[in-house]
Design a protein around this motif. Structure first.
Motif, mmCIF file in Angstrom:
data_model
loop_
_atom_site.group_PDB
_atom_site.id
_atom_site.type_symbol
_atom_site.label_atom_id
_atom_site.label_comp_id
_atom_site.label_asym_id
_atom_site.label_seq_id
_atom_site.Cartn_x
_atom_site.Cartn_y
_atom_site.Cartn_z
ATOM 1 N N LEU A 180 -25.884 24.342 -12.443
ATOM 2 C CA LEU A 180 -25.010 24.800 -13.463
ATOM 3 C C LEU A 180 -23.821 23.675 -13.703
ATOM 4 O O LEU A 180 -23.694 23.456 -14.942
ATOM 5 C CB LEU A 180 -24.094 26.138 -12.986
ATOM 6 C CG LEU A 180 -22.973 26.667 -13.749
ATOM 7 C CD1 LEU A 180 -23.254 26.938 -15.097
ATOM 8 C CD2 LEU A 180 -22.057 27.678 -13.153
ATOM 9 N N ILE A 181 -23.497 22.962 -12.869
ATOM 10 C CA ILE A 181 -22.527 21.666 -13.151
ATOM 11 C C ILE A 181 -23.243 20.886 -14.076
ATOM 12 O O ILE A 181 -22.722 20.024 -14.664
ATOM 13 C CB ILE A 181 -22.278 21.185 -11.659
ATOM 14 C CG1 ILE A 181 -21.107 22.178 -11.312
ATOM 15 C CG2 ILE A 181 -21.543 19.877 -11.935
ATOM 16 C CD1 ILE A 181 -20.550 21.587 -9.727
ATOM 17 N N ARG A 230 -15.655 13.504 -15.125
ATOM 18 C CA ARG A 230 -16.537 13.874 -13.826
ATOM 19 C C ARG A 230 -17.757 14.198 -14.705
ATOM 20 O O ARG A 230 -18.924 14.050 -14.152
ATOM 21 C CB ARG A 230 -15.807 15.169 -13.495
ATOM 22 C CG ARG A 230 -16.428 15.821 -12.439
ATOM 23 C CD ARG A 230 -16.153 15.219 -11.083
ATOM 24 N NE ARG A 230 -16.690 15.862 -10.032
ATOM 25 C CZ ARG A 230 -16.041 16.835 -9.095
ATOM 26 N NH1 ARG A 230 -14.754 16.868 -9.396
ATOM 27 N NH2 ARG A 230 -16.565 17.245 -8.069
ATOM 28 N N CYS A 231 -17.849 14.717 -15.794
ATOM 29 C CA CYS A 231 -19.208 15.060 -16.581
ATOM 30 C C CYS A 231 -19.992 13.644 -16.764
ATOM 31 O O CYS A 231 -21.229 13.881 -16.524
ATOM 32 C CB CYS A 231 -18.961 15.596 -17.910
ATOM 33 S SG CYS A 231 -18.272 17.665 -17.976
ATOM 34 N N PHE A 232 -19.341 12.566 -17.087
ATOM 35 C CA PHE A 232 -20.240 11.231 -17.438
ATOM 36 C C PHE A 232 -20.607 10.840 -16.073
ATOM 37 O O PHE A 232 -21.611 10.240 -16.009
ATOM 38 C CB PHE A 232 -19.263 10.352 -18.275
ATOM 39 C CG PHE A 232 -19.265 10.424 -19.876
ATOM 40 C CD1 PHE A 232 -20.204 10.161 -20.444
ATOM 41 C CD2 PHE A 232 -18.210 11.147 -20.466
ATOM 42 C CE1 PHE A 232 -20.701 10.223 -21.640
ATOM 43 C CE2 PHE A 232 -18.259 11.299 -21.637
ATOM 44 C CZ PHE A 232 -19.522 10.980 -22.409
ATOM 45 N N ASP A 233 -19.643 11.190 -15.174
ATOM 46 C CA ASP A 233 -20.291 10.698 -13.775
ATOM 47 C C ASP A 233 -21.471 11.254 -13.333
ATOM 48 O O ASP A 233 -22.338 10.715 -12.621
ATOM 49 C CB ASP A 233 -19.167 10.802 -12.838
ATOM 50 C CG ASP A 233 -17.908 9.653 -12.819
ATOM 51 O OD1 ASP A 233 -18.357 8.761 -13.698
ATOM 52 O OD2 ASP A 233 -16.886 9.979 -12.224
ATOM 53 N N GLU A 234 -21.495 12.787 -13.649
ATOM 54 C CA GLU A 234 -22.469 13.541 -13.310
ATOM 55 C C GLU A 234 -23.795 13.079 -13.535
ATOM 56 O O GLU A 234 -24.867 13.214 -13.176
ATOM 57 C CB GLU A 234 -22.104 15.202 -13.841
ATOM 58 C CG GLU A 234 -22.229 16.244 -12.893
ATOM 59 C CD GLU A 234 -22.416 16.163 -11.565
ATOM 60 O OE1 GLU A 234 -23.682 16.430 -11.134
ATOM 61 O OE2 GLU A 234 -21.260 15.886 -10.541
ATOM 62 N N VAL A 235 -23.686 12.738 -15.075
ATOM 63 C CA VAL A 235 -25.159 12.499 -15.783
ATOM 64 C C VAL A 235 -25.123 10.789 -16.195
ATOM 65 O O VAL A 235 -26.236 10.481 -16.881
ATOM 66 C CB VAL A 235 -25.229 12.961 -17.023
ATOM 67 C CG1 VAL A 235 -25.392 14.554 -16.891
ATOM 68 C CG2 VAL A 235 -23.988 12.929 -18.253
ATOM 69 N N GLU A 236 -24.300 9.843 -15.636
ATOM 70 C CA GLU A 236 -24.677 8.643 -15.762
ATOM 71 C C GLU A 236 -26.015 7.979 -15.453
ATOM 72 O O GLU A 236 -26.789 7.369 -16.702
ATOM 73 C CB GLU A 236 -23.567 7.898 -15.190
ATOM 74 C CG GLU A 236 -23.344 6.476 -15.698
ATOM 75 C CD GLU A 236 -22.318 5.536 -14.727
ATOM 76 O OE1 GLU A 236 -22.364 3.994 -15.359
ATOM 77 O OE2 GLU A 236 -21.837 5.907 -13.946
#
Length: 178
Positions: A61-62, A122-128
């Protein structure tokens, strides 16, 4: 009179807020764009241990939320640049802002601590890593759920390809509606 009405009923969501809610419901809540596909890879196909299903579900989900946010940022970047040139550096496209606020609220409602970082970071960190080296990301994403790296190695290529397709669908949907 409008003031009283907005206090009693609440304010009407903006077009961008409603659009962010609708895309979130369609692209995240239903388990991602590939969820209805006969080739969808989920926890049972990946053989996720029963004790890790909740963690798997939350991480998925995240990750979907982060991808939607990043898709919104990428697809509105050109228009955000124009806004920044006209009105200053901190201007972002209203849809990108609405998506960030929505995800931030969802995370706060679920008790995810985002005080140190804002939702966008946080979103960019999640998918970097996903954006730069997607197959490495897929392998690392799955490794968290298995003690044996061979288990994730068995699935990570198809898993990563599914995520790449989901991200592309998200980008296309944002591009079409914004």
């Amino acid at each position: 009179m409008n003031w009283l009405r907005s206090k009693l009923i609440g304010s009407k969501p903006s077009r961008e807020e409603q659009l962010a809610e609708n895309l979130y419901a369609a692209l995240v809540l239903d388990g991602g764009p590939s969820n209805a596909s006969p080739n969808h890879i989920g926890s049972s196909e990946l053989e996720i241990p029963l004790g890790r299903l909740e963690q798997f579900s939350q991480k998925r989900l995240i990750s979907l939320e982060a991808l939607l946010f990043v898709a919104a940022q990428i697809e509105t970047a050109e228009r955000s640049k124009k806004l920044q040139m006209a009105f200053g550096d901190s201007q972002l496209h209203p849809f990108a802002l609405a998506t960030g606020r929505l995800i931030s609220k969802k995370w706060q409602d679920r008790g995810i601590d985002i005080e140190q970082f804002d939702a966008g970071e946080r979103c960019f960190d999640e998918v970097e890593v996903f954006l730069e080296k997607p197959f490495r990301w897929g392998r690392e994403w799955l490794d968290e759920f298995f003690g044996d790296p061979e288990k994730s190695g068995k699935h990570y290529i198809l898993w990563t390809e599914q995520w790449l397709k989901e991200f592309e669908v998200m980008r296309q949907m944002v591009r079409q509606v914004v």
